[in-house]
Design a protein around this motif. Sequence first.
Motif, PDB file in Angstrom:
ATOM      1  N   TYR A  10       8.031 -39.926 -32.532  1.00  0.00           N
ATOM      2  CA  TYR A  10       6.692 -39.094 -33.205  1.00  0.00           C
ATOM      3  C   TYR A  10       7.537 -38.298 -34.555  1.00  0.00           C
ATOM      4  CZ  TYR A  10       3.493 -35.566 -34.144  1.00  0.00           C
ATOM      5  OH  TYR A  10       2.672 -34.976 -34.834  1.00  0.00           O
ATOM      6  N   LEU A  11       8.618 -38.015 -34.450  1.00  0.00           N
ATOM      7  CA  LEU A  11       9.096 -37.362 -35.632  1.00  0.00           C
ATOM      8  C   LEU A  11       9.308 -38.437 -37.034  1.00  0.00           C
ATOM      9  CD1 LEU A  11      11.928 -34.620 -34.487  1.00  0.00           C
ATOM     10  CD2 LEU A  11       9.499 -34.432 -35.365  1.00  0.00           C
ATOM     11  N   PHE A  14       5.747 -38.421 -38.005  1.00  0.00           N
ATOM     12  CA  PHE A  14       5.452 -37.366 -38.806  1.00  0.00           C
ATOM     13  C   PHE A  14       6.138 -37.030 -40.098  1.00  0.00           C
ATOM     14  CE2 PHE A  14       3.939 -32.906 -38.991  1.00  0.00           C
ATOM     15  CZ  PHE A  14       4.719 -32.318 -39.341  1.00  0.00           C
ATOM     16  N   ARG A 171       5.666 -25.719 -39.752  1.00  0.00           N
ATOM     17  CA  ARG A 171       6.200 -25.287 -38.669  1.00  0.00           C
ATOM     18  C   ARG A 171       6.122 -24.074 -38.227  1.00  0.00           C
ATOM     19  NH1 ARG A 171      12.717 -26.503 -37.773  1.00  0.00           N
ATOM     20  NH2 ARG A 171      12.511 -26.787 -35.375  1.00  0.00           N
ATOM     21  N   TYR A 178       6.924 -28.519 -33.124  1.00  0.00           N
ATOM     22  CA  TYR A 178       5.778 -29.151 -33.924  1.00  0.00           C
ATOM     23  C   TYR A 178       4.796 -28.060 -34.521  1.00  0.00           C
ATOM     24  CZ  TYR A 178       7.227 -32.830 -30.816  1.00  0.00           C
ATOM     25  OH  TYR A 178       8.017 -33.872 -30.128  1.00  0.00           O
ATOM     26  N   PRO A 185       3.282 -34.106 -28.309  1.00  0.00           N
ATOM     27  CA  PRO A 185       2.026 -34.420 -29.200  1.00  0.00           C
ATOM     28  C   PRO A 185       1.046 -35.381 -28.273  1.00  0.00           C
ATOM     29  CG  PRO A 185       4.071 -35.833 -29.734  1.00  0.00           C
ATOM     30  CD  PRO A 185       4.320 -34.767 -28.952  1.00  0.00           C
TER      31      PRO A 185
END
Length: 216
Positions: A10-11, A14, A171, A178, A185
């Motif tokens: 996910y990061l 992102f 943030r 997140y 998420p």
Amino acid sequence: MKKNSQIGVYLFVFNCVMLFLSCGKDALVNESLNAGAGRGPDELQGFSPPPDQPEVVRILLPSGTRVEMVAVAAGRFWMGADWAETEEKPQRLVVLDSYYIDRYEVTVSNYQQCVDAGVCDAPADGEDCNWQVGGRSDHPINCVSWYDANNFCNWAGKRLPTEAEWEKAARGVDARLYPWGDAEPDCKRANTGWGSLGCGAQGTRPVGSVPAGQSP
């Protein structure tokens, strides 16, 4: 990014979203503080916007389009993470002056106005890019270089945010994972998906599509 495999994936997504263009205005990084023994109530005081600072301002681009910017109050915030990639270590307290940052990513339509003005270059097009794709005028512009992003912000009378300004705006101040907190998420909070890009949309969504995922 070794906390777990899902967060690592996910990061990565992102960070790609962060390549979408956003602008900041009037800020200065003052100093970095030792993180000390950890977070505590006394270390998170003083983050309310001053009473004479509007929380939202509306400005006009040179084209006449109105855009919103939100205030980020002066003070300390926790930047980085001890468990993340080397460049994010160590977690530390950073002090910033107050500043404004765009509420939403710069849209394809807004960037088009800068291109039409002869200031910005057309971004790349093709797979995964929003430029010249029908029905995406309100999607975030992507596939732009740092120079493209810088030119747009200069045209808009603003500038690119620093890394610290971006992280604080995205943030918050309390070292959450997140923008919305530490919860995993999902498609109510982010344009994500495991093997189904963009929560099934196979791409981006219009800016502001996931209000449940907004940062403080």
